[in-house]
Design an enzyme around this catalytic site. Structure first.
Site, PDB file in Angstrom:
ATOM      1  N   CYS A 125      -6.376   0.583   4.159  1.00  0.00           N
ATOM      2  CA  CYS A 125      -5.638   1.161   3.029  1.00  0.00           C
ATOM      3  C   CYS A 125      -6.433   2.256   2.300  1.00  0.00           C
ATOM      4  CB  CYS A 125      -5.240   0.064   2.055  1.00  0.00           C
ATOM      5  SG  CYS A 125      -4.087  -1.121   2.797  1.00  0.00           S
ATOM      6  N   HIS A 131      -6.506   1.995  -7.469  1.00  0.00           N
ATOM      7  CA  HIS A 131      -5.994   1.353  -6.247  1.00  0.00           C
ATOM      8  C   HIS A 131      -4.939   0.333  -6.659  1.00  0.00           C
ATOM      9  CE1 HIS A 131      -5.838   0.096  -2.146  1.00  0.00           C
ATOM     10  NE2 HIS A 131      -6.225  -1.135  -2.440  1.00  0.00           N
ATOM     11  N   HIS A 186       2.859  -0.543  -2.296  1.00  0.00           N
ATOM     12  CA  HIS A 186       1.580  -0.242  -1.650  1.00  0.00           C
ATOM     13  C   HIS A 186       1.851   0.425  -0.295  1.00  0.00           C
ATOM     14  CE1 HIS A 186      -2.356  -0.241  -0.207  1.00  0.00           C
ATOM     15  NE2 HIS A 186      -2.713  -1.506  -0.396  1.00  0.00           N
TER      16      HIS A 186
END
Length: 392
Positions: free
Chosen positions: A147, A277, A314
């Site tokens: 990610c 994040h 996400h």
């Protein structure tokens, strides 16, 4: 390597669960609405919570489901190149590199085909597909740093420019629905049954999303020479690795702090906004909040955060690139949009999440910090700033 060379962003493009286009993304950012997850039309998604924020079908019937991530990257790149004032004819005269990050690459065909046609294709082929589409024969890299992959891609892009190995780099990230990825997160118990709710007190995990973020990166000197007038520069990119746990961040947050400090440099007081994040998992949000206090000092509680994943979900390997696109939009517009409203903020996450309306960056603090963390302990931090503004 000319480390002093100024690297600028001359074009941006985005594809998200709100539709195609950076303008569409900005309107969603300023509206700050709640977006509930979708359920993929996949009868083999036999899991408790098959939840994901899907990109609306942009070209019905034109692209097989197996090519969604490539299609997202193609659409975002076309927008970014147009924004940069570049077309196929001009690209053919330049050394144009392509660097794309992704969590899962292009998994659809392999996942769908298993047990039927037996076919298999390398999943990490997004950059090569985009380069082939554009007729490019220079440097092409696919990165798979989980990610944080989009952040690593932008770091490689900056290095290619500073090393003089590319005139222009098309960089970013793209990810699409993957049954395997979503199934794994279900097995980990890391899917929030409601929606992606970073920094909420009762958050229960994350919710994946499809999307792509693409930036056109070049040196300031090259941009000036072709008459481009970039408003944003890529000030710094830093990365680190926890080397600690396959899926969890290191408990001390030391490598997260290290990447942030290297990106921010000796000027933490010039950071006026953070795109965190912030996935919505319990450990990540607390750890990142504490790390921000270590890096920004007493100002940390007063620096506004824009929680992009609360708006989009996400988007995996695209999340850092979309964070960079969001940062560029904030810098272009000169304001930080309100966050998606929180029911109750986690007291362990002592960060500022404005929700009542847009706020301006603090005077003299015009840089935006973007964070991205991934499985394997991959960490990336980026800083974007207005050209001619504060520097590190």
């Amino acid at each position: 390597m000319n480390r002093e060379a100024e690297v600028v962003v001359t074009g941006i493009g985005a594809v998200t669960c709100h539709g195609a286009g950076a303008g569409t993304l900005w309107r969603a950012m300023t509206a700050a609405g709640v977006r509930l997850p979708d359920r993929p039309a996949d009868p083999l998604a036999r899991m408790e919570l098959p939840l994901i924020n899907l990109v609306p079908d942009l070209c019905p019937g034109a692209v097989p489901a197996a090519g969604r991530a490539s299609r997202f990257a193609s659409l975002a790149a076309a927008e970014a190149l147009s924004d940069a004032g570049l077309d196929a004819a001009s690209l053919s005269t330049l050394r144009t590199a392509v660097v794309l990050g992704s969590c899962m690459g292009e998994p659809g065909g392999n996942e769908r085909g298993r047990g039927t046609d037996g076919g298999w294709a390398p999943p990490f082929r997004l950059a090569t597909a985009l380069a082939a589409e554009l007729g490019l024969f220079a440097t092409v890299h696919d990165l798979g740093n989980a990610c944080a992959a989009g952040g690593y891609a932008l770091g490689v892009a900056a290095d290619l420019v500073r090393a003089g190995e590319a005139d222009v780099v098309i960089a970013g990230g793209s990810d699409a629905y993957s049954r395997v990825a979503l199934g794994c997160f279900n097995r980990l118990g890391a899917v929030d049954p409601e929606r992606c709710r970073p920094f909420e007190r009762d958050r229960a995990g994350t919710v994946f999303a499809e999307g792509a973020g693409i930036l056109v990166v070049e040196s300031a000197a090259h941009a000036r020479a072709r008459g481009a007038l970039p408003a944003v520069r890529l000030d710094a990119v830093a990365w680190s690795c926890d080397a600690d746990h396959p899926t969890a961040p290191g408990a001390d947050g030391e490598q997260i702090v290290r990447a942030m400090r290297e990106a921010v440099g000796g000027a933490p007081d010039t950071v006026g906004c953070v795109v965190p994040h912030g996935t919505g998992t319990r450990l990540n949000d607390v750890l990142e909040s504490r790390a921000l206090h270590r890096v920004l000092g007493p100002r940390a509680a007063r620096v506004p955060l824009f929680s992009l994943k609360a708006l989009l979900g996400h988007s995996g390997g695209a999340s850092a690139a979309l964070g960079a696109v969001a940062a560029a939009l904030i810098l272009r517009h000169g304001e930080i949009p309100p966050n998606v409203p929180l029911k109750e903020q986690d007291p362990e996450c002592a960060v500022l999440l404005p929700q009542d309306g847009p706020v301006p960056p603090a005077a003299g603090a015009g840089r935006v910090l973007v964070n991205a963390y991934g499985f394997g302990g991959n960490n990336a931090s980026l800083v974007l700033a207005r050209t001619g503004g504060e520097s590190r």
